[in-house]
Design an enzyme around this catalytic site. Structure first.
Site, mmCIF file in Angstrom:
data_model
loop_
_atom_site.group_PDB
_atom_site.id
_atom_site.type_symbol
_atom_site.label_atom_id
_atom_site.label_comp_id
_atom_site.label_asym_id
_atom_site.label_seq_id
_atom_site.Cartn_x
_atom_site.Cartn_y
_atom_site.Cartn_z
ATOM 1 N N ASP A 119 34.161 56.629 7.397
ATOM 2 C CA ASP A 119 35.039 55.870 6.503
ATOM 3 C C ASP A 119 34.766 54.375 6.599
ATOM 4 O OD1 ASP A 119 36.905 57.953 5.379
ATOM 5 O OD2 ASP A 119 37.142 58.336 7.517
ATOM 6 N N ASP B 220 29.661 55.772 11.834
ATOM 7 C CA ASP B 220 31.028 56.038 11.416
ATOM 8 C C ASP B 220 30.952 56.533 9.972
ATOM 9 O OD1 ASP B 220 33.892 55.915 11.273
ATOM 10 O OD2 ASP B 220 33.709 53.985 10.269
#
Length: 209
Positions: free
Chosen positions: A5, A3
């Site tokens: 963020d 991922d």
């Protein structure tokens, strides 16, 4: 599969500050659980949600306004998480890496260039490029399809409740690196194969074990 963020970029505080101010400036009302709900949503989804909070602009204008403000903030420096460059380099030397992010493509490109990550990821996917954002598995499934690998042979690195649910729903083993300010819900954290305190703990040996 990474991922972006909250895992590689400490962007959640910036997203919250920008979107909270945007809601206040355009007639909406920020709720206590708004930030946790937004984490993992695609651009289209969070823009529609902010519109539901009372923002008077249509969702496409909301998305454009917020993303423009985020890009301006990033032009002054991308706030990388501690250990992120080292972890990406360490793993990319041994394993093929993918990125499945809820950020719009424009912000992903800014981070890839600013952090020197562009040649480290074999594939990158924004959830604005798939039908559904997290917690749906669409982004991760698209990334593994582009790599030509079985999701069950992949490990995802996530921080948020929706991200953990997304990777788990895709059939991946999930390593959770909880953000201290935005910890995942206990039921989402329970889906993790492993929980590590920081990216320094993320090694090839730990994944292979």
């Amino acid at each position: 599969m990474f991922d972006l963020d909250g895992v590689l970029v400490d962007s959640e505080p910036v997203w919250e500050e920008v979107r909270r101010a945007f809601v206040a400036d355009h007639g909406g009302t920020w709720q206590e659980d708004t930030q946790s709900r937004l984490m993992g949503m695609s651009t289209q989804e969070w823009a529609a949600y902010l519109h539901e909070l009372g923002v008077t602009l249509p969702p496409d204008e909301i998305a454009r306004g917020v993303v423009d403000q985020m890009a301006e903030r990033y032009r002054h420096g991308v706030p990388l998480m501690k250990g992120a460059p080292e972890a990406v380099r360490r793993l990319a030397d041994e394993l093929p890496l993918g990125l499945a992010s809820s950020s719009p493509r424009a912000l992903i490109e800014v981070v890839l260039d600013a952090a020197g990550f562009r040649d480290r990821f074999a594939v990158t996917v924004s959830t604005e490029e798939v039908p559904r954002g997290k917690p749906a598995p669409d982004g991760y499934l698209a990334a593994t399809a582009q790599l030509g690998v079985d999701p069950r042979a992949c490990v995802a690195v996530e921080d948020s409740s929706n991200g953990l649910r997304s990777a788990h729903a895709a059939g991946m083993r999930v390593i959770a690196v909880p953000h201290p300010r935005y910890p995942p819900a206990p039921d989402a954290l329970a889906l993790a194969w492993r929980v590590v305190p920081d990216l320094d703990s993320l090694t090839v040996a730990a994944i292979e074990r």
